[in-house]
Write a protein that holds these residues in place. Sequence first.
Motif, PDB file in Angstrom:
ATOM      1  N   GLN A 233       1.178  -1.270  -0.484  1.00 64.57           N
ATOM      2  CA  GLN A 233      -0.453  -0.306  -0.199  1.00 64.57           C
ATOM      3  C   GLN A 233       1.232   1.181  -0.275  1.00 64.57           C
ATOM      4  O   GLN A 233       1.822   1.500   0.739  1.00 64.57           O
ATOM      5  N   MET A 234       1.064   1.655  -0.443  1.00 66.85           N
ATOM      6  CA  MET A 234       1.541   3.388  -0.883  1.00 66.85           C
ATOM      7  C   MET A 234       1.580   3.755   0.299  1.00 66.85           C
ATOM      8  O   MET A 234       0.604   3.999   1.188  1.00 66.85           O
ATOM      9  N   TYR A 235       3.426   4.835   0.555  1.00 67.23           N
ATOM     10  CA  TYR A 235       2.814   5.215   1.694  1.00 67.23           C
ATOM     11  C   TYR A 235       3.083   4.432   2.625  1.00 67.23           C
ATOM     12  O   TYR A 235       2.694   4.703   4.511  1.00 67.23           O
ATOM     13  N   HIS A 236       3.142   3.493   2.925  1.00 71.14           N
ATOM     14  CA  HIS A 236       2.282   2.471   4.015  1.00 71.14           C
ATOM     15  C   HIS A 236       3.764   1.261   3.961  1.00 71.14           C
ATOM     16  O   HIS A 236       3.637   0.658   2.969  1.00 71.14           O
ATOM     17  N   HIS A 237       5.091   1.516   4.884  1.00 69.66           N
ATOM     18  CA  HIS A 237       6.264   0.701   4.998  1.00 69.66           C
ATOM     19  C   HIS A 237       6.968  -0.540   5.279  1.00 69.66           C
ATOM     20  O   HIS A 237       6.836   0.109   7.365  1.00 69.66           O
ATOM     21  N   GLU A 238       5.993  -1.922   5.551  1.00 66.08           N
ATOM     22  CA  GLU A 238       6.243  -2.319   6.828  1.00 66.08           C
ATOM     23  C   GLU A 238       7.756  -2.986   6.637  1.00 66.08           C
ATOM     24  O   GLU A 238       8.322  -3.577   7.618  1.00 66.08           O
ATOM     25  N   MET A 239       8.562  -3.044   5.485  1.00 69.73           N
ATOM     26  CA  MET A 239       9.998  -3.009   5.397  1.00 69.73           C
ATOM     27  C   MET A 239      10.501  -1.798   4.853  1.00 69.73           C
ATOM     28  O   MET A 239       9.938  -1.118   4.141  1.00 69.73           O
ATOM     29  N   VAL A 240      12.186  -1.711   5.106  1.00 62.84           N
ATOM     30  CA  VAL A 240      12.644  -1.159   4.028  1.00 62.84           C
ATOM     31  C   VAL A 240      13.159  -1.742   3.258  1.00 62.84           C
ATOM     32  O   VAL A 240      13.631  -2.237   2.884  1.00 62.84           O
ATOM     33  N   GLY A 241      12.206  -1.744   1.982  1.00 65.85           N
ATOM     34  CA  GLY A 241      12.646  -2.240   0.102  1.00 65.85           C
ATOM     35  C   GLY A 241      13.619  -1.212  -0.118  1.00 65.85           C
ATOM     36  O   GLY A 241      14.251  -0.118   0.495  1.00 65.85           O
ATOM     37  N   THR A 242      13.306  -1.288  -1.716  1.00 67.94           N
ATOM     38  CA  THR A 242      14.759  -0.384  -2.715  1.00 67.94           C
ATOM     39  C   THR A 242      13.434   0.304  -3.716  1.00 67.94           C
ATOM     40  O   THR A 242      11.964  -0.858  -4.029  1.00 67.94           O
ATOM     41  N   ASN A 243      13.725   0.304  -4.771  1.00 69.08           N
ATOM     42  CA  ASN A 243      13.086   0.510  -5.645  1.00 69.08           C
ATOM     43  C   ASN A 243      13.624  -0.256  -7.031  1.00 69.08           C
ATOM     44  O   ASN A 243      14.689   0.114  -7.248  1.00 69.08           O
ATOM     45  N   SER A 244      12.868  -1.423  -7.159  1.00 65.46           N
ATOM     46  CA  SER A 244      13.724  -2.558  -8.319  1.00 65.46           C
ATOM     47  C   SER A 244      12.358  -3.470  -9.468  1.00 65.46           C
ATOM     48  O   SER A 244      11.980  -4.266  -9.408  1.00 65.46           O
ATOM     49  N   ARG A 245      12.056  -2.382  -9.605  1.00 63.04           N
ATOM     50  CA  ARG A 245      10.285  -2.523 -10.257  1.00 63.04           C
ATOM     51  C   ARG A 245      11.398  -2.533 -11.948  1.00 63.04           C
ATOM     52  O   ARG A 245      11.941  -2.506 -12.358  1.00 63.04           O
ATOM     53  N   LEU A 246       9.942  -3.710 -12.533  1.00 65.85           N
ATOM     54  CA  LEU A 246      10.034  -4.219 -13.837  1.00 65.85           C
ATOM     55  C   LEU A 246       9.308  -3.201 -14.606  1.00 65.85           C
ATOM     56  O   LEU A 246       8.378  -3.157 -14.166  1.00 65.85           O
TER      57      LEU A 246
END
Length: 382
Positions: A233-246
């Motif tokens: 869900q946008m603007y809700h972060h359970e973990m610190v991820g990254t931008n790795s989109r295809l």
Amino acid sequence: MNVPLLDLKAQYDSIRAEVEEAIHQVVESQYFILGPEVEGLEREIAGFLQVPHAVGCASGTDALLLPLKALDPQPGEEVILPAFTFFATAGAVWNAGFTPVFCDIDPVTFNVTAETVEAVWTERTRAVIPVHLFGQMAPMAPISALARARGAVVVEDAAQAIGARQRWPGPDAPEGAVSDEGWIMAGAAGDVGAFSFFPTKNLGGFGDGGMVSAHDDELAERVAKLRVHGGRQMYHHEMVGTNSRLDALQAAVLRVKLRHLQGWTEVRRQNACRYHEGLEEVEQVTPPSTLEGNYHVYNQYTLRVEERDRLREHLSGKGIGSGVYYPKPLHLQECFSELGGTEGELPVTEQACREVMSLPIFPELGEDRLERVVEEIREFYR
Ligand SMILES: *Cc1c(COP(=O)(O)O)cnc(C)c1O
């Protein structure tokens, strides 16, 4: 008649109209990041592999990094991987926060085995990464059995092996992953698989791209979150991820190419057969071996040869391309010096680094050019 190591233009010429149409549709839609094209590709790859989940990401490197991150690495925990692989395998382990532990390989296939993995196992081992090098799968049933018995995760590095498969001998296969004919696909045999769509791979995009395959719902969900900053869900972060989109343009191109993959793979295999016949009698050369029950997809056709560097010079002088994958083992790379790797520690790996070379094997190579390569190799040793 020059013979390049790889000719991507020849492949593009054969599918130009289909690819241009697919690109045009994405451009018209102006939907560029993730979205329906990426979901379509994820569905098709999951179906192709017979796995429940496939998650697109930005590169093959990230396809390794994201599932490793999803394991929530703790300081000092280790991941076992070969020292004879592309750097990304080890870089991903390091960047995820694990300590890389390098193991040796089988001299015939260049792949890790349950024995070489077990030789470096410790109580800190959390995961194992069998790399399906050059397009042939490592022996997955024994490796998975070892990992399962010791509570470790198996992450397949299938970057060079999309479409490769193996006969699964035992009863303990991942659910639903064995075909009616008894085959299991690269990326479906472990817990997680990592694929690369780098342009030189057997399924290559028009830029970077990658895909994670997974059996476990929760692990797949964590990977899907990590690729978009750690939250669905946008603007809700359970973990610190990254931008790795295809992106959708890559997915559209890859969906077109996926339809041709099996045909291209068959031609790679025929090329391998011809090389094999042509080089069989050259005693200074050892062609690659395929183990019983393996379907090799030949991302590279890699031989062991005597006087490698002189042979490569000879070929290059005749306009024939070749490559060395890989000239320096990972346990001896400067960036890993603090891990204490020493020369002589992984003798089979180190010998392979001195002896291997790869020949052109791409599907559009054609018989004449292939025969020319064979002839020049024979000529060199005559
Ligand atoms: C290509 C490759 C990768 C990395 O893929 P990228 O898409 O280039 O990031 C990882 N492992 C192996 C064995 C590879 O050949």
